[in-house]
Enzyme design. Structure first.
Site, PDB file in Angstrom:
ATOM      1  N   TYR B 101       0.858  -1.191   0.000  1.00 60.55           N
ATOM      2  CA  TYR B 101       0.000   0.000   0.000  1.00 60.55           C
ATOM      3  C   TYR B 101       0.891   1.236   0.000  1.00 60.55           C
ATOM      4  CZ  TYR B 101      -3.058   3.675   1.826  1.00 60.55           C
ATOM      5  OH  TYR B 101      -3.740   4.841   1.993  1.00 60.55           O
ATOM      6  N   GLU B 189      -3.424   7.445  -4.129  1.00 58.89           N
ATOM      7  CA  GLU B 189      -3.326   6.205  -3.351  1.00 58.89           C
ATOM      8  C   GLU B 189      -3.237   4.997  -4.273  1.00 58.89           C
ATOM      9  OE1 GLU B 189      -5.762   5.131   0.549  1.00 58.89           O
ATOM     10  OE2 GLU B 189      -6.954   4.623  -1.196  1.00 58.89           O
TER      11      GLU B 189
END
Lengths: 294, 384
Positions: B101, B189
């Protein structure tokens, strides 16, 4: 007394020759603010209804001794205007400009913090500062304020700042200074800055604080009040029934760590001993009772 | 502006962030062509701005043309939590060794940019933050300094990224920061950021929110417009530059400033009513903006009364009053309007309204008085 500005504060208007700058700059002057000059590159040597215009903030400061600036320029030019004012030695900058990109705001804030620690920026995207009867820098209509104190006002949203003034003035309660800090992500001046200044100001006996959902500045203010503020504080948080805002993805939710709802803010304030009202009118009523009992 | 996954990947590509080759399809035929172009096995992904696509059947792995056809037929038109799928993104399926992530956003508290990296990607990151906060490593970045490759590398190491992926992850972080800053994103993101068995690191998903205020320096954003998920009224409001959110109640709200608009909702609620919408005119609204706001509200048949709450600062009440008069001369309002005007040029504004002698327009002096009056009108309508 008042905070940040007073009757002697000399102000220049960056963008005085534009339609908004002229309207609000001259209105501030008509209110009694010492508006001593304007700045528009390329228009130095002209004037706006008797107020001299300079090419740069540096020229304006040299000629007038101004210590404050009112910035009314479009978002594209506002970041540069703020840094120009700071570099010229202006110590109090009010920037009302709305829709400045967040990256520019973050950059300006950090340049000020690192290179010009003595400069205070109010805003951007704020209504400005008003010390009734003394000084009005910004877009607030001066006639809704009432001079003489004893209440200091600090508010995040622009129009709610006017509502706060209005609620007190209609009930005959005056204000020492009213500061609209603005609701942008990176405000130059925070609730805590204003609360600390009001706590130090002998004429301010109580503080009215209007916040809104999002971010965690109200929670931080609550923690500050608990430790540092001895004067009574009345608060209202807008957005109890507001629709959930656009969620900033997961990263945003993690950063805010569950803080930011109206209820979380109201709980934090109540725990800090703040009188928490459900709407602006109720906040005004509570403040009237507090002022009566002073 | 929230981007769809495929738009986010297109945006990533501008900043050199590696993604899988793929394309967009709006029909079954296009889907088959895109799948062939991407090469099998391929992934067919629903383009909706809501989480949980996979669980809802909105993501399918296909191995041949027949499977691509079936997947497209199934997913197009699928309702995922109220979002109907109109567009697909189809890319070559990646072999996945590890899922990470990575994101950049603004930390409003610190007033600095914030990088977050985790070796536990591919799952709900909020869940990771709640159950295993140590698994997410954070780094504050001063915008003056930016982030260097070495800092990115240290961050990746501290997050426990595998040795063979460190260089790839660090280089993606540097590029993602550019996408976030130069690209004026509020959020950039990647979840998951994958490591393939061949040792390559690339973005398997893209979540990008653009900062609308920066649109003036991004002409390339025009390509992202016109495909939003907004309903008809929200789109009309957006075209008119109004900040509008539809709700379920019967009092149409128009106010200037987000704070005052939210507060108006609060007060209407507290006096027993419910708002049909949130509408903020923004600062400095002129007659045309006011007129557009009434037009938008008038298309909502849930609205039984309109409450206009204006406290003028940079907005001038005389302009607002002119807008109301203008609007009422061209639009036939379906419901009465309760108006509260205060602040800059309020006297003049009230006089313009009084002189125009408009039918169905009620002027109230205070915010709470106006809210009460509006709710009374709804109640009177209900009792008829």
């Amino acid at each position: 007394m008042s905070i940040f500005v007073d009757e002697n504060t000399k102000v220049i208007v960056q963008g005085l020759t534009g339609s908004q700058g002229k309207f609000h700059g001259l209105r501030n002057k008509a209110y009694g603010t010492k508006v001593v000059g304007g700045v528009t590159p390329g228009k130095g040597g002209t004037d706006v209804e008797g107020v001299p215009v300079y090419d740069s903030v540096q020229d304006a400061v040299a000629a007038t001794g101004a210590t404050a600036s009112f910035i009314v320029v479009p978002p594209k030019f506002a970041p540069e205007a703020i840094l120009e004012a700071a570099a010229a030695g202006i110590s109090f900058i009010v920037c009302i400009t709305e829709y400045i990109p967040a990256k520019d705001e973050a950059m300006v804030f950090n340049v000020l913090r690192r290179n010009y620690p003595g400069t205070r920026l109010l805003g951007p995207n704020c209504p400005g500062i008003l010390s009734p009867g003394k000084c009005n820098i910004g877009i607030t209509s001066g006639d809704i304020a009432l001079a003489g104190g004893p209440v200091g006002i600090v508010s995040r949203s622009g129009t709610l700042t006017y509502q706060a003034l209005n609620e007190l003035s209609l009930k005959g309660v005056g204000q020492t200074t009213c500061v609209g800090i603005g609701g942008d992500p990176v405000p130059g001046t925070t609730f805590i800055d204003c609360l600390a200044a009001f706590e130090q100001d002998p004429e301010t006996k109580a503080v009215l604080m209007f916040g809104e959902i999002g971010g965690s500045d109200e929670e931080k203010a609550a923690a500050f009040i608990k430790e540092n503020v001895t004067k009574p504080v009345v608060s209202y948080i807008a957005g109890v029934t507001a629709p959930p805002g656009k969620k900033m993805g997961h990263a945003g939710a993690i950063v805010s760590g569950g803080m930011g709802t109206a209820q979380a803010k109201m709980d934090a304030l109540a725990q800090a001993g703040v009188h928490v009202a459900r709407n602006p009118t109720e906040a005004g009523e509570i403040m009237v009772d507090i002022v009566k009992g002073l | 502006m929230d981007l769809f996954e495929y738009q986010g990947k297109q945006y990533f590509a501008r900043y050199g962030i590696p993604t899988s080759p793929g394309g967009v399809a709006d029909s079954v035929d296009e889907a088959i062509e895109q799948a062939k172009a991407a090469g099998f096995p391929a992934v067919v992904k629903a383009q909706v701005q809501v989480g949980g696509r996979g669980k809802a059947g909105g993501i399918r792995l296909v191995n041949n043309e027949q499977e691509a056809k079936e997947a497209a037929e199934f997913i197009l038109g699928l309702d995922i939590k109220g979002h109907v799928v109109k567009r697909l993104w189809i890319e070559h399926a990646s072999d996945i060794k590890k899922e990470y992530y990575a994101s950049f956003t603004l930390d409003r508290n610190a007033k600095l940019h914030l990088a977050m990296v985790s070796a536990k990607g591919g799952v709900d990151i909020e869940e990771v933050a709640a159950t295993d906060p140590e698994a997410i490593k954070r780094l504050h970045i001063n915008p003056i300094d930016g982030i260097s490759y070495d800092q990115a590398l240290d961050l990746a190491k501290s997050a426990g990224i595998d040795q063979e992926a460190l260089d790839g992850v660090a280089s993606v972080l540097v590029k993602l920061y550019e996408c976030y800053t130069l690209g004026d994103a509020d959020l950039a993101e990647i979840n998951p950021l994958i490591l393939t068995p061949q040792g390559k690191v690339h973005a398997l998903d893209a979540k990008v929110t653009l900062d609308d205020a920066a649109a003036f320096r991004h002409p390339e954003w025009d390509a992202f417009r016109g495909v939003s998920e907004l309903d008809g009224r929200e789109r009309l409001a957006k075209e008119k530059h109004l900040n509008y959110i539809g709700l379920e109640g019967s009092v149409g709200i128009i106010a200037n400033g987000a704070g005052l608009a939210m507060s108006t909702l609060d007060v209407v609620n507290q006096v027993g009513g419910s708002a049909a919408n949130f509408l903020d005119l923004g600062g400095g609204a002129g007659a045309d903006v006011m007129s557009a706001a009434l037009e938008v509200i008038n298309t909502d048949d849930r609205v039984e009364v309109v409450l206009v709450n204006i406290f003028g600062g940079i907005t001038r009440c005389d302009e607002v009053a002119k807008g109301i008069v203008d609007a009422l001369s061209s639009v036939e309002m379906r419901s009465p309007i309760v108006i509260r005007l205060d602040g800059t040029n309020a006297d003049e504004g009230r006089r313009i309204l009084a002189d125009a002698d408009l039918r169905g327009v009620i002027i109230e002096k205070t915010m709470i008085g106006a809210a009460k009056r509006a709710v009374e009108i709804v109640d009177e309508g209900a009792s008829k």
